[in-house]
Design a protein around this motif. Structure first.
Motif, PDB file in Angstrom:
ATOM      1  N   LEU A   1       2.956  -1.970  -2.700  1.00 37.31           N
ATOM      2  CA  LEU A   1       3.293  -3.180  -3.457  1.00 37.31           C
ATOM      3  C   LEU A   1       4.580  -3.811  -2.956  1.00 37.31           C
ATOM      4  CD1 LEU A   1       2.674  -5.063  -5.865  1.00 37.31           C
ATOM      5  CD2 LEU A   1       3.934  -3.468  -7.313  1.00 37.31           C
ATOM      6  N   GLN A   2       5.549  -2.998  -2.537  1.00 41.06           N
ATOM      7  CA  GLN A   2       6.862  -3.496  -2.139  1.00 41.06           C
ATOM      8  C   GLN A   2       6.969  -3.809  -0.657  1.00 41.06           C
ATOM      9  OE1 GLN A   2       9.316  -0.341  -3.654  1.00 41.06           O
ATOM     10  NE2 GLN A   2       9.060  -0.952  -5.800  1.00 41.06           N
ATOM     11  N   TYR A  62      -4.495  -5.715  -2.826  1.00 38.95           N
ATOM     12  CA  TYR A  62      -4.200  -5.392  -4.222  1.00 38.95           C
ATOM     13  C   TYR A  62      -5.262  -4.465  -4.824  1.00 38.95           C
ATOM     14  CZ  TYR A  62      -0.357  -8.715  -4.293  1.00 38.95           C
ATOM     15  OH  TYR A  62       0.830  -9.344  -4.056  1.00 38.95           O
ATOM     16  N   ALA A  63      -6.494  -4.514  -4.336  1.00 35.46           N
ATOM     17  CA  ALA A  63      -7.534  -3.625  -4.857  1.00 35.46           C
ATOM     18  C   ALA A  63      -7.152  -2.165  -4.611  1.00 35.46           C
ATOM     19  CB  ALA A  63      -8.872  -3.953  -4.210  1.00 35.46           C
ATOM     20  N   GLU A  64      -6.629  -1.874  -3.413  1.00 41.51           N
ATOM     21  CA  GLU A  64      -6.211  -0.508  -3.096  1.00 41.51           C
ATOM     22  C   GLU A  64      -5.015  -0.088  -3.948  1.00 41.51           C
ATOM     23  OE1 GLU A  64      -4.516   2.092   0.719  1.00 41.51           O
ATOM     24  OE2 GLU A  64      -5.054  -0.032   0.970  1.00 41.51           O
ATOM     25  N   ILE A  65      -4.043  -1.009  -4.110  1.00 43.41           N
ATOM     26  CA  ILE A  65      -2.840  -0.693  -4.901  1.00 43.41           C
ATOM     27  C   ILE A  65      -3.221  -0.415  -6.360  1.00 43.41           C
ATOM     28  CG2 ILE A  65      -0.615  -1.574  -5.694  1.00 43.41           C
ATOM     29  CD1 ILE A  65      -0.567  -3.351  -3.172  1.00 43.41           C
ATOM     30  N   LEU A  86       1.215  -2.367 -12.478  1.00 44.75           N
ATOM     31  CA  LEU A  86      -0.119  -2.984 -12.509  1.00 44.75           C
ATOM     32  C   LEU A  86      -0.037  -4.454 -12.892  1.00 44.75           C
ATOM     33  CD1 LEU A  86      -2.241  -0.163 -14.188  1.00 44.75           C
ATOM     34  CD2 LEU A  86      -2.690  -1.183 -11.958  1.00 44.75           C
ATOM     35  N   SER A  87       0.794  -4.767 -13.884  1.00 49.26           N
ATOM     36  CA  SER A  87       0.927  -6.164 -14.316  1.00 49.26           C
ATOM     37  C   SER A  87       1.497  -7.023 -13.192  1.00 49.26           C
ATOM     38  CB  SER A  87       1.830  -6.264 -15.551  1.00 49.26           C
ATOM     39  OG  SER A  87       3.169  -5.939 -15.226  1.00 49.26           O
ATOM     40  N   LEU A 138      -0.261 -10.264 -11.792  1.00 50.61           N
ATOM     41  CA  LEU A 138       0.516 -11.502 -11.750  1.00 50.61           C
ATOM     42  C   LEU A 138       0.396 -12.154 -10.378  1.00 50.61           C
ATOM     43  CD1 LEU A 138       2.601 -13.436 -13.060  1.00 50.61           C
ATOM     44  CD2 LEU A 138       4.383 -11.885 -12.278  1.00 50.61           C
ATOM     45  N   ASN A 139       0.491 -11.355  -9.315  1.00 55.19           N
ATOM     46  CA  ASN A 139       0.376 -11.892  -7.960  1.00 55.19           C
ATOM     47  C   ASN A 139      -1.042 -12.379  -7.660  1.00 55.19           C
ATOM     48  OD1 ASN A 139       3.056 -11.368  -7.363  1.00 55.19           O
ATOM     49  ND2 ASN A 139       2.633  -9.312  -6.618  1.00 55.19           N
TER      50      ASN A 139
END
Length: 621
Positions: free
Chosen positions: A16-17, A25-28, A55-56, A60-61
């Motif tokens: 994420l960072q 994002y699906a993997e994260i 997760l939020s 959001l992204n």
């Protein structure tokens, strides 16, 4: 289990960072959800809340704002249940979500709670950033003084800010000062900041200088700084973020020159804003191009730009609605599947209970010779079965409560969607009013100009209804007292050029249905407008009195002035003006009676019935 949960969480955080333009994002989300499941089994509420925060941020992204909001609300409840104090990051994410959703009051509330939590825990590492967000929320709500107070708090600790954030805060602060006509103060603030030659964000400082010099009438200097801003964007690395910033800068410059009626220059900047622009920014650019070409007489291109603007604006609305409807559908299907699983589990429990009872009877028959032992076994078995049934019933009760909560959430989301529709209708009506206002600047014929102004006034009366419905807790009822006060204030400011007219209001606390509120608003608009324009031709001092009373099964609306009155031959029959014709037609729409007479001036009186529950049902069936 804890070690595995920590490993999954750290892997998700690292992805994420990462400083990448495109992220998986699906993997994260998969990694974070797996860690959340383990922390839930372990009962670690603080870790659960941490994962929900991350997760939020993912949702959001991905612009899944409702899902992000739900996760953050759960995180907030978990933190509060454990007495955890460091919850300002949750508040920070909540204010971002509601700012993007357009819920500015909620966004302001969460940004203030964010600062409160930060102060209580003395965790002031991001104080400047948090102060800046409070200022931006006040600015979006139109409170410039409050906005400047919070920007000043951020600038008072400017030595702890990184240069990029410092330049951004100086930029937005100077723009607030320019809006308050404090032009020299804005320029002085900008010049106090000495930029480092290679520091990031200098382009924002050059932008601020351009607007400040322009406000001071130094257009040559302004143009020089605008050009330097664009040059800096060109020289920096060609990341997606910088290209989007440059596109936004072109859009701002285009809008700026449209406001100053330098349409050819504006058009050049607006056309350069299209690469990497968001859909909403492309819609804004096409609207500005429509205004520019309309003003210069290039109507063919203007119409084309306006059609593109409408398509983009509609696509934004449709995309948002489709996404929300899809989320609601997924929730509904989830609840349906859970109910099916629950039914199957209940069926298995019943079968298990029947089998146990059959075994018990068999044991009783075979153990007739040992009656005392069998009786004891029977009593013990009955006690065990009772406890099991109680557990099953308690579990079912909890599931029913959870289903009720889910249905309540769906109902709340439906109410939110209805309010959002009213909000969109109000915004579209205001766009039409703005377009009429723009067009009226180029009309020389006084009759056409007057007709456009009347149309604006009627549109405002309807727009105000939708604004009240959007802000009301009940999306079907209008507080007519508040509505009449707002409408009268608008008409007085837009039509009464002096202070020779006094206004008197005597309105009961009445909540009208939308179907009645719109005709009532238009009748008020026409009657008060006619009174302001024609009742006092010599600028004589006069009084316009508006009353609305609830009498048994009827509402009585009266608009009375002490002016010159209407012509006698028109007081009993159809009146010649379009406004009076509208009043008569709207009275029929209310199924009411209309009375117009001279009584030391003009008196317009409309009486119509209350709408009951049975009336609403009859209309819809």
């Amino acid at each position: 289990m804890e070690a595995e949960a920590n490993r999954l969480l750290q892997s998700g955080k690292r992805l994420l960072q990462e400083n990448k333009a495109e992220k998986n994002y699906a993997e994260i989300i998969n990694l974070l959800n797996r860690s959340l499941h383990i922390y839930t089994e372990l009962g670690d509420k603080n870790r659960q809340a941490d994962v929900l925060n991350y997760l939020s941020e993912c949702y959001l992204n991905e612009d899944k704002l409702i899902t992000a909001d739900n996760h953050l609300q759960k995180a907030l409840l978990l933190f509060k249940s454990t007495g955890h104090e460091h919850i300002h990051e949750t508040y920070h994410l909540l204010q971002l979500v509601h700012n993007i959703r357009g819920n500015l009051e909620k966004s302001l509330y969460y940004s203030l709670e964010n600062v409160k939590s930060m102060v209580q825990t003395k965790d002031t590492v991001h104080a400047g950033l948090y102060y800046h967000f409070v200022g931006e929320n006040y600015s979006a709500l139109g409170d410039r003084q409050k906005s400047l107070e919070w920007y000043d708090k951020a600038l008072n600790i400017k030595n702890s800010l990184d240069t990029k954030l410092l330049y951004h805060i100086v930029n937005v602060t100077s723009k607030e000062l320019l809006l308050l006509n404090k032009n020299q103060q804005a320029l002085d603030l900008i010049l106090e900041v000495a930029p480092f030659e290679k520091s990031s964000g200098i382009a924002e400082l050059e932008e601020a200088k351009g607007y400040a010099y322009s406000a001071l009438g130094k257009q040559v200097m302004a143009n020089r700084h605008f050009a330097e801003m664009l040059r800096l964007y060109d020289n920096e690395s060609r990341s997606h973020e910088l290209i989007r910033k440059k596109s936004l800068a072109y859009l701002k410059l285009g809008s700026y020159y449209v406001d100053r009626e330098q349409y050819n220059k504006a058009k050049g900047y607006l056309l350069h804003s299209f690469p990497f622009s968001s859909v909403s920014n492309m819609a804004k650019a096409n609207l500005m191009l429509f205004k520019a070409d309309s003003a210069t007489g290039n109507y063919r291109d203007a119409i084309s730009y306006y059609q593109t603007y409408k398509k983009l604006n509609d696509s934004i609305f449709n995309t948002e609605k489709s996404r929300q409807i899809q989320e609601i559908k997924i929730r509904y299907e989830t609840v349906k599947k859970e109910n099916k699983i629950s039914d199957l589990q209940n069926e298995n429990v019943v079968k298990s209970m029947e089998l146990d009872r059959a075994n018990l009877i068999k044991k009783l028959i075979l153990g007739g010779l040992v009656l005392l032992f069998t009786a004891s076994l029977f009593l013990y078995k009955g006690h065990v079965d009772k406890k099991r049934i109680n557990r099953v019933l308690l579990s079912q009760k909890e599931e029913i409560a959870q289903q009720n909560n889910t249905l309540q959430e769906l109902l709340s989301e439906k109410e939110w969607l209805i309010k959002e529709i009213h909000h969109r209708v109000k915004n579209n009506l205001q766009i039409v009013m703005s377009l009429l206002n723009t067009q009226s600047r180029y009309i020389k014929n006084p009759e056409i100009y007057a007709a456009i102004k009347k149309s604006q006034s009627r549109l405002f009366a309807i727009s105000l209804i939708h604004q009240k419905l959007y802000k009301s807790d009940n999306s079907n009822l209008i507080d007519i007292n508040s509505y009449i006060e707002n409408l009268l204030r608008y008409l007085r400011e837009s039509l009464d050029e002096g202070s020779h007219i006094k206004y008197e209001l005597d309105v009961d606390r009445i909540m009208l249905q939308e179907d009645q509120a719109i005709p009532v608003g238009l009748i008020l608009n026409e009657a008060i407008t006619n009174a302001i324009k024609y009742a006092f031709p010599e600028q004589d001092k006069g009084v316009i009195k508006v009353t609305m009373k609830s009498e048994k099964d009827y509402y009585v609306l009266s608009i009375q002035d002490n002016g010159t009155g209407i012509q006698k031959d028109h007081s009993k029959d159809v009146l010649p003006s379009m406004g009076m014709t509208l009043i008569k037609g709207l009275s029929k729409q209310l199924n009411g009676s209309l009375k117009i007479e001279n009584n030391n001036g003009t008196l317009i009186r409309v009486m119509f019935r209350h709408i009951t529950i049975s009336d609403i049902y009859a209309q819809h069936t």
